[in-house]
Design a protein around this motif. Structure first.
Motif, mmCIF file in Angstrom:
data_model
loop_
_atom_site.group_PDB
_atom_site.id
_atom_site.type_symbol
_atom_site.label_atom_id
_atom_site.label_comp_id
_atom_site.label_asym_id
_atom_site.label_seq_id
_atom_site.Cartn_x
_atom_site.Cartn_y
_atom_site.Cartn_z
ATOM 1 N N HIS A 194 -22.982 -30.864 -18.642
ATOM 2 C CA HIS A 194 -23.132 -31.973 -18.116
ATOM 3 C C HIS A 194 -23.045 -32.844 -16.794
ATOM 4 O O HIS A 194 -21.329 -32.864 -16.345
ATOM 5 C CB HIS A 194 -22.398 -33.272 -19.578
ATOM 6 N N PRO A 195 -23.554 -33.474 -15.725
ATOM 7 C CA PRO A 195 -23.011 -34.022 -14.637
ATOM 8 C C PRO A 195 -22.623 -34.790 -14.757
ATOM 9 O O PRO A 195 -22.708 -36.210 -15.458
ATOM 10 C CB PRO A 195 -24.092 -33.958 -13.506
ATOM 11 N N ILE A 196 -21.202 -35.293 -14.213
ATOM 12 C CA ILE A 196 -20.618 -36.808 -14.028
ATOM 13 C C ILE A 196 -20.261 -36.511 -12.543
ATOM 14 O O ILE A 196 -19.636 -35.388 -11.908
ATOM 15 C CB ILE A 196 -18.926 -35.870 -14.164
ATOM 16 N N TYR A 197 -20.630 -37.875 -11.655
ATOM 17 C CA TYR A 197 -20.486 -38.061 -10.655
ATOM 18 C C TYR A 197 -19.506 -38.866 -9.799
ATOM 19 O O TYR A 197 -18.918 -40.506 -10.726
ATOM 20 C CB TYR A 197 -22.093 -38.550 -9.582
ATOM 21 N N PHE A 198 -19.150 -38.851 -9.181
ATOM 22 C CA PHE A 198 -17.785 -39.197 -8.420
ATOM 23 C C PHE A 198 -18.250 -39.980 -7.208
ATOM 24 O O PHE A 198 -18.943 -39.107 -6.464
ATOM 25 C CB PHE A 198 -16.922 -38.765 -8.453
ATOM 26 N N GLY A 199 -17.536 -41.217 -7.286
ATOM 27 C CA GLY A 199 -17.812 -41.744 -5.441
ATOM 28 C C GLY A 199 -16.827 -42.690 -4.999
ATOM 29 O O GLY A 199 -15.507 -43.098 -6.068
ATOM 30 N N LEU A 200 -17.157 -42.292 -3.681
ATOM 31 C CA LEU A 200 -15.746 -43.888 -2.731
ATOM 32 C C LEU A 200 -16.023 -43.698 -1.809
ATOM 33 O O LEU A 200 -16.733 -43.405 -1.041
ATOM 34 C CB LEU A 200 -14.627 -42.210 -2.658
ATOM 35 N N MET A 201 -15.741 -44.945 -1.833
ATOM 36 C CA MET A 201 -15.961 -46.310 -0.765
ATOM 37 C C MET A 201 -15.048 -46.889 0.113
ATOM 38 O O MET A 201 -14.126 -47.942 -0.204
ATOM 39 C CB MET A 201 -17.717 -47.179 -0.974
ATOM 40 N N LEU A 202 -14.923 -47.069 1.755
ATOM 41 C CA LEU A 202 -14.216 -47.250 2.488
ATOM 42 C C LEU A 202 -14.467 -47.691 3.204
ATOM 43 O O LEU A 202 -15.187 -47.579 3.505
ATOM 44 C CB LEU A 202 -12.840 -45.913 2.685
ATOM 45 N N GLY A 203 -13.793 -49.500 3.329
ATOM 46 C CA GLY A 203 -13.810 -50.295 4.663
ATOM 47 C C GLY A 203 -13.383 -50.391 5.249
ATOM 48 O O GLY A 203 -12.133 -51.149 4.736
ATOM 49 N N VAL A 204 -12.343 -50.354 6.784
ATOM 50 C CA VAL A 204 -11.333 -50.853 7.485
ATOM 51 C C VAL A 204 -11.885 -51.669 8.786
ATOM 52 O O VAL A 204 -12.816 -51.587 8.970
ATOM 53 C CB VAL A 204 -11.018 -49.658 7.587
ATOM 54 N N GLU A 205 -10.853 -52.705 8.390
ATOM 55 C CA GLU A 205 -10.971 -53.769 9.492
ATOM 56 C C GLU A 205 -11.094 -53.901 10.933
ATOM 57 O O GLU A 205 -10.442 -52.886 11.067
ATOM 58 C CB GLU A 205 -10.911 -55.162 9.831
ATOM 59 N N LYS A 206 -12.046 -54.280 12.317
ATOM 60 C CA LYS A 206 -11.298 -53.841 13.777
ATOM 61 C C LYS A 206 -11.524 -52.226 13.708
ATOM 62 O O LYS A 206 -10.991 -52.327 14.147
ATOM 63 C CB LYS A 206 -9.718 -54.609 13.443
ATOM 64 N N TYR A 207 -12.976 -51.858 13.115
ATOM 65 C CA TYR A 207 -13.105 -50.343 13.320
ATOM 66 C C TYR A 207 -12.192 -49.371 13.204
ATOM 67 O O TYR A 207 -11.985 -49.016 13.811
ATOM 68 C CB TYR A 207 -14.198 -50.200 14.621
ATOM 69 N N GLY A 208 -11.801 -49.889 11.523
ATOM 70 C CA GLY A 208 -10.268 -48.484 11.119
ATOM 71 C C GLY A 208 -8.915 -49.069 11.825
ATOM 72 O O GLY A 208 -8.197 -48.270 11.441
ATOM 73 N N GLU A 209 -9.150 -50.093 12.488
ATOM 74 C CA GLU A 209 -7.337 -50.632 13.165
ATOM 75 C C GLU A 209 -6.783 -51.684 12.385
ATOM 76 O O GLU A 209 -5.457 -52.081 12.535
ATOM 77 C CB GLU A 209 -7.577 -50.887 14.812
ATOM 78 N N GLU A 210 -7.324 -51.720 11.803
ATOM 79 C CA GLU A 210 -6.806 -53.380 10.694
ATOM 80 C C GLU A 210 -6.524 -53.246 9.119
ATOM 81 O O GLU A 210 -8.109 -52.708 8.842
ATOM 82 C CB GLU A 210 -7.018 -54.848 11.255
ATOM 83 N N MET A 211 -5.571 -52.435 8.419
ATOM 84 C CA MET A 211 -5.742 -52.177 7.470
ATOM 85 C C MET A 211 -5.922 -53.363 6.384
ATOM 86 O O MET A 211 -6.532 -53.667 5.381
ATOM 87 C CB MET A 211 -4.484 -50.870 6.678
ATOM 88 N N LEU A 212 -5.141 -54.534 6.910
ATOM 89 C CA LEU A 212 -4.515 -55.596 5.729
ATOM 90 C C LEU A 212 -5.012 -57.099 6.736
ATOM 91 O O LEU A 212 -4.250 -56.841 6.630
ATOM 92 C CB LEU A 212 -3.568 -55.530 5.165
ATOM 93 N N ALA A 213 -5.961 -57.636 6.514
ATOM 94 C CA ALA A 213 -6.056 -58.650 7.507
ATOM 95 C C ALA A 213 -5.687 -59.818 6.410
ATOM 96 O O ALA A 213 -6.593 -59.904 5.445
ATOM 97 C CB ALA A 213 -7.871 -58.745 8.100
ATOM 98 N N PHE A 214 -4.848 -60.521 6.420
ATOM 99 C CA PHE A 214 -4.495 -61.506 5.945
ATOM 100 C C PHE A 214 -4.013 -62.224 6.476
ATOM 101 O O PHE A 214 -3.281 -62.752 7.533
ATOM 102 C CB PHE A 214 -3.036 -60.704 5.265
ATOM 103 N N ASP A 215 -4.025 -63.791 6.411
ATOM 104 C CA ASP A 215 -3.603 -65.225 6.585
ATOM 105 C C ASP A 215 -3.872 -65.971 5.827
ATOM 106 O O ASP A 215 -5.278 -66.179 4.712
ATOM 107 C CB ASP A 215 -4.452 -65.455 7.897
ATOM 108 N N SER A 216 -2.876 -66.972 5.401
ATOM 109 C CA SER A 216 -2.707 -68.022 4.099
ATOM 110 C C SER A 216 -2.040 -69.448 5.071
ATOM 111 O O SER A 216 -0.833 -69.766 5.150
ATOM 112 C CB SER A 216 -2.096 -67.543 3.054
#
Length: 452
Positions: free
Chosen positions: A124-146
């Motif tokens: 029985h087929p089981i499909y796995f997927g992963l999706m990743l997005g990183v800011e500043k074209y990969g340079e900024e892992m966690l953009a945060f300002d409050s």
């Protein structure tokens, strides 16, 4: 007032705030723009039926629609021109033109999907997927300002923090697929202890920083009516009709800072305690349902989303920066649940090229027209998308076609008037200024997909 402390402690705590940068937002790329070009082009109207790896966010059940593996990489660039036109006020701050925010959001996108059947003892087929997005074209892992703002700040747009989804799907019965995803955000905490003099020179510093994942669920179900109710090869009315439903649990990025400063002769032990707890990049609970019909070269879909933004009021009760629970204030942050209709269509020109278009209308979840010191701005908006997909079947080395996607999206922010309240203003509790919020957002995205 932005999150900050005086002297040397300010520099240390500023670094603790997990790569804090200006112009982060309460949005995320999946809800605000779209994950892959196909989602951006249809204004997310066809996203519930998209079998690419962005299905891990919109409807993980769609991962089971195509048995082939997939590798996807892409780029997204969103340009903002968010305006706040001053309509006058008793103590209006000096503005440099009407444009309040124009910093772009720039994401690199990586995705993978594969069939995990070979790892089990079942067919029985089981499909796995992963999706990743990183800011500043990969340079900024966690953009945060409050922060609070004396001029106003836009609620939804800005740089986006790490986007990470892990999902799976399988076929439940003929034509009926189900799937689930874990959406991962980071909750950071920092403890700082230091002894300092009045010049800000510290000693005996102790700094402890930690970050833990926060995992929120996404569930989806997809039904192909023709495959379920029609026999193989039969010509019946249900052929080409699909329905899909998904639930996305709420998520946020959160940071907590506890700082303790001792100044000998001025502030003895246990010292001055500074406690900050704040959140960013909030996504509400979302229920989405859609219908798609495919006939010949055309497929058209309609999606309706319900977003539970009213729960954000309770989240802000524990936010030491954006807390609006103080009684007697003239402006309070209030949010409303919204329903967003989306409609999109795709036309297959030939076996190599297809074109996609979509439109959506998004009502602002920000119900209040004033919020003391925070001064959030947000408006209703129209979303229009266009895109093209090219599939190259004859490649020299690859077994499956290569897919290229390009998309453009334009968002029109309708005019809306806000009162700006500043507790440091000489006219408080009267509004210091009245502004008219409006703007335009332009999004360009491209991706390349390899099947295996």
């Amino acid at each position: 007032m932005t999150v900050s402390f005086s002297g040397r402690v300010a520099a240390v705590v500023g670094g603790v705030l997990v790569q804090s940068v200006a112009l982060a937002s309460m949005g995320n790329i999946g809800t605000t723009y779209g994950v892959l070009p196909s989602d951006i082009a249809s204004a997310q109207a066809l996203s519930l039926f998209n079998d690419q790896v962005s299905a891990t966010y919109y409807n993980p059940a769609a991962l089971a629609k195509d048995p082939r593996g997939e590798l996807t990489t892409g780029l997204m660039h969103a340009e903002h021109e968010l305006r706040a036109k001053s309509l006058g006020g008793a103590d209006a701050p000096i503005r440099n033109g009407d444009v309040l925010q124009d910093s772009p959001s720039q994401q690199i996108l990586l995705g993978m999907k594969t069939d995990l059947t070979s790892l089990t003892q079942y067919n029985h087929p089981i499909y796995f997927g992963l999706m990743l997005g990183v800011e500043k074209y990969g340079e900024e892992m966690l953009a945060f300002d409050s922060s609070t703002s004396q001029q106003g700040q836009y609620f939804e747009y800005g740089r986006q923090p790490l986007f990470l989804n892990l999902g799976g799907a399988t076929q439940l019965w003929r034509g009926i697929d189900v799937g689930a995803t874990a959406r991962i955000t980071l909750h950071a905490a920092a403890d700082l202890s230091a002894t300092t003099d009045l010049a800000g020179n510290t000693q005996y510093e102790e700094l402890d920083v930690s970050a833990k994942p926060s995992i929120r669920p996404i569930f989806g179900i997809n039904m192909d009516w023709g495959e379920t109710f029609c026999g193989e090869g039969d010509d019946c009315w249900f052929n080409g009709l699909e329905t899909a439903f998904s639930y996305r649990g709420y998520s946020n990025t959160q940071t907590e800072v506890n700082a303790n400063a001792v100044i000998p002769g001025v502030i003895p032990n246990p010292g001055l305690m500074l406690n900050i707890n704040t959140l960013d990049s909030y996504q509400p609970n979302i229920l989405a349902g859609g219908v798609q019909y495919q006939a010949g070269r055309w497929r058209t879909g309609v999606t309706i989303e319900w977003q539970e933004w009213s729960a954000l009021e309770e989240e802000f009760e524990n936010d030491t920066i954006k807390d609006q629970t103080v009684s007697g204030q003239p402006g309070q942050l209030t949010f409303q649940d919204v329903i967003i209709p989306r409609i999109g269509t795709e036309f297959r020109l030939n076996e190599n090229f297809s074109f996609t278009g979509g439109v959506a209308y998004s009502e602002s979840p920000l119900e209040s027209n004033a919020s003391v010191d925070v001064n959030y701005l947000d408006t209703d908006k129209w979303i229009i998308g266009l895109g093209v997909t090219a599939k190259y079947k004859k490649t020299r080395f690859l077994a499956f076609p290569v897919r290229l996607d390009l998309a453009y999206q334009h968002q029109i922010l309708e005019d809306r008037t806000f009162d700006i309240y500043d507790t440091q203003s000489a006219v408080y509790p009267q509004p210091s200024e009245q502004v008219e919020a409006s703007g335009d957002v332009n999004v360009i995205s491209g991706s390349i997909t390899l099947k295996f």
